[in-house]
Design a protein around this motif. Structure first.
Motif, short mmCIF file in Angstrom:
data_model
loop_
_atom_site.label_atom_id
_atom_site.label_comp_id
_atom_site.label_asym_id
_atom_site.label_seq_id
_atom_site.Cartn_x
_atom_site.Cartn_y
_atom_site.Cartn_z
N ARG A 116 -3.14 -36.88 -24.02
CA ARG A 116 -4.47 -36.58 -24.54
C ARG A 116 -4.64 -36.96 -26.00
N ASP A 117 -3.52 -36.98 -26.75
CA ASP A 117 -3.62 -37.29 -28.17
C ASP A 117 -2.28 -37.82 -28.65
N PHE A 118 -2.34 -38.61 -29.70
CA PHE A 118 -1.15 -39.15 -30.33
C PHE A 118 -1.42 -39.17 -31.83
N ARG A 119 -0.45 -38.68 -32.63
CA ARG A 119 -0.62 -38.71 -34.08
C ARG A 119 0.73 -38.74 -34.76
N PRO A 120 0.79 -39.33 -35.94
CA PRO A 120 2.02 -39.26 -36.72
C PRO A 120 2.30 -37.80 -37.07
N PHE A 147 7.38 -34.32 -29.17
CA PHE A 147 7.62 -34.98 -30.44
C PHE A 147 8.68 -36.06 -30.31
N PHE A 148 8.47 -37.17 -31.02
CA PHE A 148 9.49 -38.19 -31.18
C PHE A 148 9.90 -38.17 -32.64
N GLU A 149 11.17 -37.90 -32.87
CA GLU A 149 11.72 -37.78 -34.22
C GLU A 149 12.56 -39.02 -34.51
N GLN A 150 12.14 -39.81 -35.49
CA GLN A 150 12.91 -40.99 -35.87
C GLN A 150 14.14 -40.55 -36.64
N VAL A 151 15.29 -40.93 -36.15
CA VAL A 151 16.54 -40.52 -36.77
C VAL A 151 16.87 -41.39 -37.97
N ASP A 152 16.50 -42.65 -37.92
CA ASP A 152 16.82 -43.57 -39.00
C ASP A 152 15.66 -44.54 -39.16
N SER A 153 14.93 -44.42 -40.26
CA SER A 153 13.72 -45.24 -40.45
C SER A 153 14.02 -46.73 -40.61
N ARG A 154 15.28 -47.10 -40.81
CA ARG A 154 15.61 -48.52 -40.93
C ARG A 154 15.32 -49.27 -39.64
N GLY A 185 10.75 -30.26 -43.17
CA GLY A 185 12.00 -29.84 -43.76
C GLY A 185 13.07 -30.91 -43.81
N LEU A 186 12.96 -31.92 -42.97
CA LEU A 186 13.97 -32.97 -42.95
C LEU A 186 13.42 -34.30 -43.45
N ASP A 187 12.11 -34.36 -43.67
CA ASP A 187 11.45 -35.58 -44.13
C ASP A 187 11.75 -36.78 -43.24
N LEU A 188 11.82 -36.56 -41.93
CA LEU A 188 12.01 -37.65 -40.99
C LEU A 188 10.67 -38.04 -40.41
N PRO A 189 10.38 -39.34 -40.34
CA PRO A 189 9.12 -39.75 -39.73
C PRO A 189 9.16 -39.48 -38.23
N GLY A 190 8.00 -39.34 -37.64
CA GLY A 190 7.95 -39.12 -36.20
C GLY A 190 6.53 -39.12 -35.70
N ASP A 191 6.39 -38.79 -34.42
CA ASP A 191 5.10 -38.80 -33.76
C ASP A 191 4.97 -37.56 -32.89
N CYS A 192 3.74 -37.13 -32.67
CA CYS A 192 3.47 -36.02 -31.77
C CYS A 192 2.52 -36.50 -30.69
N TYR A 193 2.90 -36.29 -29.45
CA TYR A 193 2.07 -36.60 -28.29
C TYR A 193 1.59 -35.28 -27.72
N THR A 194 0.29 -35.13 -27.52
CA THR A 194 -0.23 -33.99 -26.79
C THR A 194 -0.34 -34.45 -25.35
N VAL A 195 0.44 -33.82 -24.48
CA VAL A 195 0.54 -34.26 -23.09
C VAL A 195 0.12 -33.14 -22.14
N VAL A 196 -0.19 -33.53 -20.92
CA VAL A 196 -0.53 -32.57 -19.87
C VAL A 196 0.62 -32.55 -18.88
N ILE A 197 1.21 -31.36 -18.69
CA ILE A 197 2.29 -31.16 -17.73
C ILE A 197 1.91 -29.95 -16.88
N GLN A 198 1.84 -30.14 -15.58
CA GLN A 198 1.44 -29.08 -14.65
C GLN A 198 0.13 -28.43 -15.09
N GLY A 199 -0.81 -29.26 -15.53
CA GLY A 199 -2.14 -28.80 -15.90
C GLY A 199 -2.24 -28.12 -17.26
#
Length: 96
Positions: free
Chosen positions: A48-52, A77-84, A57-71
């Motif tokens: 339904r939504d996607f945003r950075p 969240f996707f947490e980038q472990v290494d921005s390189r 607290g860890l200053d790691l880049p990542g993304d948040c997906y708002t998803v529908v599971i079982q209604g």
């Protein structure tokens, strides 16, 4: 963390999960299923939504997906472990 900020954003536990996803030619990643450590797998019915959303607290880049599971709406969240590696190396988690 400041007490007022703690009240607004209580610490939550990260639960790392396995996610199967498709990535299209533009690089957009569409998560399809979530598998818990105990082997239970749930189909993601819709994104339904996607945003950075970096990891607080860890200053790691990542993304948040708002998803529908079982209604129900859930945040995945996707947490980038290494921005390189520009988003290609990381871990998926949900908050409990």
């Amino acid at each position: 963390m400041h007490p007022k900020a703690e009240a607004l954003h209580p610490r939550r536990e990260k639960i790392y999960v396995t996610v199967n996803s498709d990535t299209d030619a533009t690089g957009y990643t569409q998560p399809k299923t979530i598998t818990w450590a105990d082997g239970r797998t749930f189909r993601i019915e819709a994104v339904r939504d996607f945003r950075p959303a970096g990891t607080v607290g860890l200053d790691l880049p990542g993304d948040c997906y708002t998803v529908v599971i079982q209604g129900q709406l859930k945040h995945l969240f996707f947490e980038q472990v290494d921005s390189r590696f520009h988003g290609r190396h990381g871990r998926w988690f949900v908050e409990a």
